[in-house]
Design a protein around this motif. Structure first.
Motif, mmCIF file in Angstrom:
data_model
loop_
_atom_site.group_PDB
_atom_site.id
_atom_site.type_symbol
_atom_site.label_atom_id
_atom_site.label_comp_id
_atom_site.label_asym_id
_atom_site.label_seq_id
_atom_site.Cartn_x
_atom_site.Cartn_y
_atom_site.Cartn_z
ATOM 1 N N SER A 27 -16.280 -18.038 -17.576
ATOM 2 C CA SER A 27 -14.887 -18.200 -17.145
ATOM 3 C C SER A 27 -13.988 -17.195 -17.868
ATOM 4 C CB SER A 27 -14.405 -19.619 -17.417
ATOM 5 O OG SER A 27 -13.919 -19.725 -18.736
ATOM 6 N N TRP A 28 -12.743 -17.075 -17.417
ATOM 7 C CA TRP A 28 -11.799 -16.139 -18.034
ATOM 8 C C TRP A 28 -11.552 -16.459 -19.500
ATOM 9 C CZ3 TRP A 28 -7.627 -16.139 -13.527
ATOM 10 C CH2 TRP A 28 -8.183 -15.464 -12.426
ATOM 11 N N LEU A 29 -11.776 -17.701 -19.878
ATOM 12 C CA LEU A 29 -11.604 -18.074 -21.297
ATOM 13 C C LEU A 29 -12.932 -17.944 -22.053
ATOM 14 C CD1 LEU A 29 -9.325 -21.271 -21.110
ATOM 15 C CD2 LEU A 29 -8.667 -18.964 -21.794
ATOM 16 N N GLY A 30 -13.948 -17.408 -21.372
ATOM 17 C CA GLY A 30 -15.246 -17.254 -22.013
ATOM 18 C C GLY A 30 -16.067 -18.525 -22.055
ATOM 19 N N LEU A 31 -15.683 -19.509 -21.241
ATOM 20 C CA LEU A 31 -16.428 -20.766 -21.197
ATOM 21 C C LEU A 31 -17.504 -20.689 -20.119
ATOM 22 C CD1 LEU A 31 -13.251 -23.014 -21.368
ATOM 23 C CD2 LEU A 31 -14.979 -22.800 -23.174
#
Lengths: 152, 145
Positions: free
Chosen positions: A66-70
């Protein structure tokens, strides 16, 4: 950070439910009542949602995270089993009885609708009941699986 | 079948749907999660470390929506016809059914169909059908509401 975006997503989701009219149980009943005067609005809500989300998920699938690195937690279950069928049928009966599903139930609670609160409490009760039954049957199922494995 | 032209609101329904789809899309792209409400609530009842706060935040966002909306505009009409006993039975069925069937209108109906998941397509057909059958029995056979 992900907590903040969860709140924003919930908020936008809630606005969508309110604007679409789906937080009004009478309107949901109007859609489910095909033998009476039928209000097709709910079908258009789903169409609008699916239109955007299908493009969104198409692009999300191409990302490794994800964009948050998740991690992207896409459901992986494929089989159409008894649980899916029975659960969905039961959910539909409850939905038909009250004209309320989980999302709108929470919006109704936020709007201070007492009947929405009663429904939401009962819904939570149903979910707790499910958890209790699940945790009780987990153990016997697991031991059955281990005793079966040497034979395979 | 007759269309209820008095209550049919195609534009508002479509705009609301687009917003719901946008929320689901952003939630996957940013948080990597499916915006399935019953699953999000259900996870709070089966708490895992570091997996609870975001769920409360999403639920809080949903409950905050009518409050914020109401300060800038008038909330659309909310009419609950069902009496308390019916609401309690309905709530229990929705709670048990969505957890047992692993999803509701959002998780299966919007997100699942958008992913072309066969499970979600079947689930959605089933809960819409049983919902319609229930309303038929309730309104046209028993004369409730």
């Amino acid at each position: 950070m992900n907590i903040f975006f969860s709140l924003i997503a919930g908020l936008v989701f809630g606005f969508g439910l309110i604007i679409s009219g789906m937080t009004n149980p009478a309107k949901v009943h109007g859609f489910l009542d095909v033998a009476g005067a039928w209000d097709p609005s709910l079908a258009l809500v789903m169409l609008g949602g699916i239109l955007v989300a299908s493009i969104g998920f198409f692009f999300a699938r191409k990302q490794s995270q994800s964009w948050l690195g998740l991690p992207l937690q896409m459901p992986s279950a494929r089989n159409i089993d008894r649980r899916l069928v029975l659960g969905s049928l039961l959910f539909g009966i409850g939905w038909g009885l009250a004209g309320i599903c989980p999302g709108p139930a929470l919006v109704l609670v936020g709007a201070g609708v007492v009947k929405g609160g009663i429904f939401a409490l009962a819904m939570l009760g149903g979910m707790v009941l499910f958890e209790l039954v699940e945790s009780n049957r987990k153990l016997p199922v697991a031991s059955a699986a281990t005793t079966n494995s040497p034979a395979k | 079948m007759t269309i209820d032209t008095m209550h049919f609101t195609p534009i508002a329904a479509l705009i609301g749907g687009l917003l719901i789809g946008t929320a689901a899309t952003l939630f996957m792209l940013i948080n990597g999660r499916i915006a399935g409400i019953s699953g999000i609530i259900g996870g709070i009842l089966r708490p895992a470390a570091g997996d609870v706060l975001w769920r409360f935040a999403f639920v809080f966002g949903l409950m905050l929506a009518p409050v914020l909306y109401g300060t800038f505009a008038t909330l659309p009409e909310i009419q609950v016809d069902s009496g308390y006993p019916l609401l309690i039975v309905a709530g229990l069925l929705v709670g048990i059914g969505t957890r047992y069937g692993a999803g509701c209108t959002s998780g299966h109906g919007i997100c699942g169909i958008s992913r072309l998941s066969p499970r979600s397509i079947v689930a959605t057909l089933l809960f819409v059908s049983s919902g319609m059958a229930t309303v038929f029995v309730l309104r046209h056979l028993l004369g409730v509401n």
